[in-house]
Design a protein around this motif. Structure first.
Motif, PDB file in Angstrom:
ATOM      1  N   ARG A 198       0.720  -1.182   0.081  1.00  0.00           N
ATOM      2  CA  ARG A 198       0.242  -0.008  -0.026  1.00  0.00           C
ATOM      3  C   ARG A 198       0.724   1.337   0.023  1.00  0.00           C
ATOM      4  NH1 ARG A 198      -4.773  -1.853   4.235  1.00  0.00           N
ATOM      5  NH2 ARG A 198      -5.966  -2.821   2.758  1.00  0.00           N
ATOM      6  N   GLU A 199       1.799   1.244   0.779  1.00  0.00           N
ATOM      7  CA  GLU A 199       2.816   2.251   0.743  1.00  0.00           C
ATOM      8  C   GLU A 199       3.546   2.694  -0.698  1.00  0.00           C
ATOM      9  OE1 GLU A 199       5.707   1.885   3.647  1.00  0.00           O
ATOM     10  OE2 GLU A 199       4.365   1.823   5.431  1.00  0.00           O
ATOM     11  N   GLN A 200       3.530   1.707  -1.437  1.00  0.00           N
ATOM     12  CA  GLN A 200       4.048   1.822  -3.001  1.00  0.00           C
ATOM     13  C   GLN A 200       3.101   2.373  -3.913  1.00  0.00           C
ATOM     14  OE1 GLN A 200       7.430   1.536  -3.723  1.00  0.00           O
ATOM     15  NE2 GLN A 200       7.850   1.383  -1.444  1.00  0.00           N
ATOM     16  N   ALA A 201       1.861   2.249  -3.586  1.00  0.00           N
ATOM     17  CA  ALA A 201       0.777   2.575  -4.553  1.00  0.00           C
ATOM     18  C   ALA A 201       0.893   4.039  -5.226  1.00  0.00           C
ATOM     19  CB  ALA A 201      -0.646   2.176  -3.884  1.00  0.00           C
ATOM     20  N   ALA A 202       1.141   4.890  -4.408  1.00  0.00           N
ATOM     21  CA  ALA A 202       1.281   6.206  -4.713  1.00  0.00           C
ATOM     22  C   ALA A 202       2.158   6.463  -5.875  1.00  0.00           C
ATOM     23  CB  ALA A 202       1.240   7.230  -3.607  1.00  0.00           C
ATOM     24  N   TRP A 203       3.286   5.788  -5.250  1.00  0.00           N
ATOM     25  CA  TRP A 203       4.536   6.026  -6.402  1.00  0.00           C
ATOM     26  C   TRP A 203       4.225   5.230  -7.788  1.00  0.00           C
ATOM     27  CZ3 TRP A 203       7.527   3.119  -9.740  1.00  0.00           C
ATOM     28  CH2 TRP A 203       8.717   3.802  -9.922  1.00  0.00           C
ATOM     29  N   SER A 204       3.684   4.054  -7.677  1.00  0.00           N
ATOM     30  CA  SER A 204       3.215   3.432  -8.936  1.00  0.00           C
ATOM     31  C   SER A 204       2.398   4.074  -9.798  1.00  0.00           C
ATOM     32  CB  SER A 204       2.771   2.106  -8.558  1.00  0.00           C
ATOM     33  OG  SER A 204       3.422   1.152  -7.934  1.00  0.00           O
ATOM     34  N   GLU A 205       1.289   4.936  -9.155  1.00  0.00           N
ATOM     35  CA  GLU A 205       0.305   5.486  -9.770  1.00  0.00           C
ATOM     36  C   GLU A 205       1.005   6.870 -10.525  1.00  0.00           C
ATOM     37  OE1 GLU A 205      -3.785   7.966  -8.757  1.00  0.00           O
ATOM     38  OE2 GLU A 205      -3.803   5.872  -9.457  1.00  0.00           O
ATOM     39  N   ASP A 206       1.999   7.417  -9.620  1.00  0.00           N
ATOM     40  CA  ASP A 206       2.577   8.634 -10.320  1.00  0.00           C
ATOM     41  C   ASP A 206       3.548   8.318 -11.395  1.00  0.00           C
ATOM     42  OD1 ASP A 206       1.253  10.371  -8.225  1.00  0.00           O
ATOM     43  OD2 ASP A 206       2.990  10.526  -7.026  1.00  0.00           O
ATOM     44  N   ASN A 207       4.179   7.451 -11.431  1.00  0.00           N
ATOM     45  CA  ASN A 207       5.208   6.871 -12.297  1.00  0.00           C
ATOM     46  C   ASN A 207       4.629   5.899 -13.455  1.00  0.00           C
ATOM     47  OD1 ASN A 207       7.878   8.105 -11.182  1.00  0.00           O
ATOM     48  ND2 ASN A 207       6.799   7.501  -9.409  1.00  0.00           N
ATOM     49  N   ARG A 208       3.567   5.314 -13.303  1.00  0.00           N
ATOM     50  CA  ARG A 208       2.774   4.754 -14.364  1.00  0.00           C
ATOM     51  C   ARG A 208       3.364   3.153 -14.452  1.00  0.00           C
ATOM     52  NH1 ARG A 208       3.435   6.816 -19.149  1.00  0.00           N
ATOM     53  NH2 ARG A 208       5.097   7.956 -18.456  1.00  0.00           N
ATOM     54  N   ARG A 209       3.723   2.688 -13.571  1.00  0.00           N
ATOM     55  CA  ARG A 209       4.323   1.528 -13.503  1.00  0.00           C
ATOM     56  C   ARG A 209       4.609   0.921 -12.125  1.00  0.00           C
ATOM     57  NH1 ARG A 209       9.892   2.524 -16.414  1.00  0.00           N
ATOM     58  NH2 ARG A 209       8.473   3.974 -17.609  1.00  0.00           N
ATOM     59  N   LEU A 210       4.769  -0.297 -11.759  1.00  0.00           N
ATOM     60  CA  LEU A 210       4.891  -0.736 -10.518  1.00  0.00           C
ATOM     61  C   LEU A 210       6.355  -0.407 -10.145  1.00  0.00           C
ATOM     62  CD1 LEU A 210       3.504  -4.259 -10.357  1.00  0.00           C
ATOM     63  CD2 LEU A 210       2.493  -2.311  -9.877  1.00  0.00           C
ATOM     64  N   SER A 211       6.661  -0.220  -8.780  1.00  0.00           N
ATOM     65  CA  SER A 211       8.079   0.153  -8.425  1.00  0.00           C
ATOM     66  C   SER A 211       8.847  -0.980  -8.277  1.00  0.00           C
ATOM     67  CB  SER A 211       7.996   0.752  -6.962  1.00  0.00           C
ATOM     68  OG  SER A 211       7.641  -0.232  -6.024  1.00  0.00           O
ATOM     69  N   GLU A 212      10.203  -0.954  -8.419  1.00  0.00           N
ATOM     70  CA  GLU A 212      11.164  -1.938  -8.260  1.00  0.00           C
ATOM     71  C   GLU A 212      10.991  -2.856  -6.820  1.00  0.00           C
ATOM     72  OE1 GLU A 212      12.509  -3.589 -10.855  1.00  0.00           O
ATOM     73  OE2 GLU A 212      11.831  -1.853 -12.173  1.00  0.00           O
ATOM     74  N   GLU A 213      10.548  -1.900  -5.998  1.00  0.00           N
ATOM     75  CA  GLU A 213      10.635  -2.651  -4.603  1.00  0.00           C
ATOM     76  C   GLU A 213       9.189  -3.561  -4.526  1.00  0.00           C
ATOM     77  OE1 GLU A 213      12.659   1.296  -3.940  1.00  0.00           O
ATOM     78  OE2 GLU A 213      10.939   0.542  -5.217  1.00  0.00           O
TER      79      GLU A 213
END
Length: 393
Positions: free
Chosen positions: A24-39
């Motif tokens: 859940r903590e990574q969800a905002a990053w993924s939305e902003d960057n339009r892909r899943l984070s590497e983490e």
């Protein structure tokens, strides 16, 4: 075939459930960057999420469909983009298991064995010595940024035969990625366009599309596994049925986390949880989530039972699996909309998960193979004794 070291369904679900707070903590990053984070990708890989439909002989789990539904529901609680991308990976990975064993050996022993893909034959292919040459593009390729391979679909054009849809496995580094995923929903899936330009594909990495639709796999090693006995469209329907339910569960959690201390503005209700309208709406939403779970689990149970028995599918059973996915999505979407409707104006702020959950579940319901109306019509058609009007069944 050895199953030593393969976790149980309960163990896999427990692993994934433990990841939910971090995801859940990574969800905002993924939305902003339009892909899943590497983490995020690393965490999913460590939990075995990408191995659920990999053959056991290549270190996979060969999970049944009911396991996929339970895992998708947990991932949906974390983030719609994560759940969607993971469930989409399961489908072309399963399709790869229909290919000749030499192709599977090449894919699943490679440094990046994750497989993305699409069943839309939006490219063309022509024969070449030892294989085919492909040109074309594929849209909505979820997870392309994190895959090592793509399952592609194309129309094979030969001078002495009718055009034939085929599927092929190609390394991602032989495709061009077009970064065109600019959307309002499921932004974190990175569902970009991929392009093939004069791409040669060797013969052992090509199968007719009919081999997956029926299925009639060309794998000797997987020939006796019940996992590869289900028509591809029903594998896709049942595999993804848990995503929408997970999103609805996420909305339920987000709503109740915000409920304490909230009032209903411009009324005498100083506590929202004391208002009868709140009681009615939350009961309605939770009832819808319970019903959505029923349909998702029935779809999976039907697929698993038919695969285990080896019995031939009836059209009504096929349509019911598609309908179950559509109903699970419709009911989950209704639950989310109901909870959003009593969440007040502050729920539209970007740091409130409800707004993202609502956008994501609307996108899920728009998918052509998931759309509740399309699937209900198909089910009703078969109930009325008519033949299906689609090959994707």
């Amino acid at each position: 075939m050895t199953t030593t070291g393969i976790p149980t369904r309960e163990e896999i679900v427990e692993r994934v459930a433990a990841l939910v707070p971090a995801l859940r903590e990574q969800a905002a990053w993924s939305e902003d960057n339009r892909r899943l984070s590497e983490e995020t990708v690393a965490a999913l890989a460590d939990a075995g999420v990408f191995r659920l439909r990999t053959p056991v002989r290549h270190g996979g789990y060969e999970c049944d469909t009911s396991t996929l539904v339970e895992v998708a529901m947990e991932l949906g609680r974390a983030d719609g983009a994560i759940a969607w991308t993971s469930s989409v990976f399961w489908i072309p990975t399963w399709i790869a298991g229909l290919f000749p064993d030499a192709a599977q050996d090449e894919v699943f022993t490679s440094p990046a064995p994750r497989v993305c893909g699409t069943n839309s034959p939006s490219a063309t292919a022509v024969p070449a010595d030892g294989g085919i040459v492909v040109n074309g593009a594929w849209k909505f390729v979820s997870g392309a940024w994190h895959a090592g391979w793509q399952e592609i679909a194309a129309i094979l054009l030969r001078p002495d035969a009718e055009p034939e849809p085929v599927m092929a496995l190609v390394p991602m580094d032989e495709l061009k990625i077009v970064d065109d995923w600019h959307t309002s929903s499921l932004r974190g899936t990175g569902s970009v366009t991929t392009v093939a330009e004069d791409l040669f594909v060797p013969e052992h990495r090509i199968i007719p599309m009919s081999a997956s639709i029926r299925p009639q796999g060309l794998s000797e090693a997987n020939a006796h596994s019940p996992v590869w006995r289900t028509p591809a469209a029903l594998v896709a329907a049942a595999s993804g049925a848990g995503v929408a339910v997970g999103l609805a569960k996420a909305a339920r959690e987000a709503f109740f986390e915000r409920l304490p201390g909230r009032k209903i503005t411009y009324t005498d209700y100083e506590a929202q949880n004391e208002a009868p309208i709140t009681h009615l709406r939350v009961a309605e939403a939770v009832n819808s989530i319970d019903q959505a779970e029923f349909h998702a689990r029935r779809a999976a149970a039907t697929v698993d039972a038919k695969a285990a028995s080896g019995e031939e599918w009836k059209n009504e059973e096929r349509a019911r699996v598609r309908n179950d996915q559509g109903e699970a999505t419709r009911l989950a979407k209704h639950a989310v909309d109901t909870l959003v409707g009593i969440s007040g104006g502050t729920s539209i702020f970007l740091d409130v998960p409800l707004q993202r959950i609502a956008r994501d579940i609307h996108a899920v319901a728009l998918h052509a193979l998931i759309n509740p109306d399309t699937n209900a019509e198909l089910y009703g058609r078969t109930l009325c004794g008519l033949e299906p009007n689609t090959l994707y069944i």
